[in-house]
Motif scaffolding. Structure first.
Motif, short mmCIF file in Angstrom:
data_model
loop_
_atom_site.label_atom_id
_atom_site.label_comp_id
_atom_site.label_asym_id
_atom_site.label_seq_id
_atom_site.Cartn_x
_atom_site.Cartn_y
_atom_site.Cartn_z
N UNK A 1 -3.34 16.52 -6.48
CA UNK A 1 -4.23 15.49 -7.01
C UNK A 1 -4.42 14.41 -5.97
N UNK A 2 -5.62 14.16 -5.58
CA UNK A 2 -5.93 13.15 -4.58
C UNK A 2 -6.69 12.00 -5.23
N UNK A 3 -6.04 11.31 -6.11
CA UNK A 3 -6.67 10.20 -6.80
C UNK A 3 -6.84 9.03 -5.85
N UNK A 4 -7.92 8.29 -6.01
CA UNK A 4 -8.12 7.08 -5.22
C UNK A 4 -7.44 5.95 -5.98
N UNK A 5 -6.43 5.34 -5.38
CA UNK A 5 -5.70 4.28 -6.08
C UNK A 5 -6.58 3.07 -6.34
N UNK A 6 -6.34 2.44 -7.46
CA UNK A 6 -7.05 1.21 -7.79
C UNK A 6 -6.52 0.08 -6.92
N UNK A 7 -7.30 -0.98 -6.73
CA UNK A 7 -6.81 -2.11 -5.94
C UNK A 7 -5.51 -2.70 -6.48
N UNK A 8 -5.34 -2.66 -7.80
CA UNK A 8 -4.11 -3.19 -8.38
C UNK A 8 -2.90 -2.37 -7.94
N UNK A 9 -3.08 -1.08 -7.77
CA UNK A 9 -1.97 -0.21 -7.40
C UNK A 9 -1.55 -0.40 -5.95
N UNK A 10 -2.47 -0.88 -5.11
CA UNK A 10 -2.18 -1.00 -3.68
C UNK A 10 -2.13 -2.43 -3.17
N UNK A 11 -2.28 -3.40 -4.04
CA UNK A 11 -2.44 -4.78 -3.62
C UNK A 11 -1.36 -5.28 -2.68
N UNK A 12 -0.13 -4.97 -2.91
CA UNK A 12 0.94 -5.50 -2.07
C UNK A 12 1.63 -4.44 -1.22
N UNK A 13 1.18 -3.21 -1.28
CA UNK A 13 1.84 -2.11 -0.59
C UNK A 13 1.80 -2.31 0.92
N UNK A 14 0.72 -2.83 1.46
CA UNK A 14 0.58 -2.99 2.91
C UNK A 14 1.63 -3.93 3.50
N UNK A 15 2.20 -4.78 2.68
CA UNK A 15 3.19 -5.73 3.18
C UNK A 15 4.61 -5.19 3.11
N UNK A 16 4.80 -4.01 2.55
CA UNK A 16 6.15 -3.47 2.36
C UNK A 16 6.70 -2.83 3.62
N UNK A 17 8.00 -3.01 3.82
CA UNK A 17 8.67 -2.29 4.90
C UNK A 17 8.80 -0.83 4.47
N UNK A 18 9.18 0.02 5.42
CA UNK A 18 9.37 1.43 5.09
C UNK A 18 10.41 1.58 3.98
N UNK A 19 11.53 0.88 4.12
CA UNK A 19 12.61 1.01 3.16
C UNK A 19 12.20 0.53 1.77
N UNK A 20 11.44 -0.57 1.72
CA UNK A 20 10.97 -1.07 0.43
C UNK A 20 10.03 -0.08 -0.23
N UNK A 21 9.09 0.45 0.55
CA UNK A 21 8.14 1.42 0.00
C UNK A 21 8.85 2.68 -0.46
N UNK A 22 9.80 3.16 0.34
CA UNK A 22 10.54 4.37 -0.02
C UNK A 22 11.34 4.16 -1.30
N UNK A 23 12.04 3.04 -1.40
CA UNK A 23 12.85 2.78 -2.59
C UNK A 23 11.99 2.67 -3.85
N UNK A 24 10.84 2.00 -3.72
CA UNK A 24 9.97 1.89 -4.88
C UNK A 24 9.37 3.25 -5.24
N UNK A 25 9.05 4.04 -4.23
CA UNK A 25 8.52 5.39 -4.48
C UNK A 25 9.54 6.22 -5.25
N UNK A 26 10.80 6.13 -4.88
CA UNK A 26 11.86 6.85 -5.60
C UNK A 26 11.90 6.40 -7.06
N UNK A 27 11.76 5.10 -7.28
CA UNK A 27 11.77 4.57 -8.66
C UNK A 27 10.58 5.08 -9.44
#
Length: 77
Positions: A1-27
Motif C-alpha cells: 500500500x503506497x498511501x500518500x500521508x496527510x500533512x497531519x501525519x507528517x507535520x513533525x516527522x522531518x525534525x525527528x532524529x533517526x532514533x526518534x523516528x525508529x522508536x515511534x515507528x516501532x510503537x
C-alpha cells in the motif's frame, strides 16, 4: 500500500532524529498489530508509519553517503 500521508501525519516527522523516528515507528507498528484501533485510527497510524519509515530511510541513505564519501577520501589519499 503506497498511501500518500496527510500533512497531519507528517507535520513533525522531518525534525525527528533517526532514533526518534525508529522508536515511534516501532510503537505505531505495535499499535496496528494489536488491532484495537478503529478504521480511521488505523489509517492515521498507517500514514504516520509510512512517513516515519521514509524518515528513517532518509537518515540511512544520508549515513551511507557519508560513509561512502569517507571511504573514497581514504582511497584518494
Amino acid at each position: 500500500m503506497n498511501a500518500v500521508p496527510t500533512p497531519e501525519a507528517t507535520s513533525d516527522v522531518a525534525a525527528l532524529s533517526y532514533e526518534q523516528a525508529r522508536d515511534e515507528l516501532v510503537r505505531v507498528v505495535s499499535e496496528l498489530e494489536q488491532g484495537n484501533a478503529n478504521l480511521e485510527q488505523s489509517l492515521q497510524l498507517w500514514e504516520r508509519g509510512e512517513a516515519l519509515a521514509r524518515r528513517c530511510e532518509e537518515w540511512l541513505i544520508g549515513a551511507k553517503a557519508r560513509l561512502d564519501a569517507a571511504r573514497q577520501g581514504q582511497a584518494d589519499e
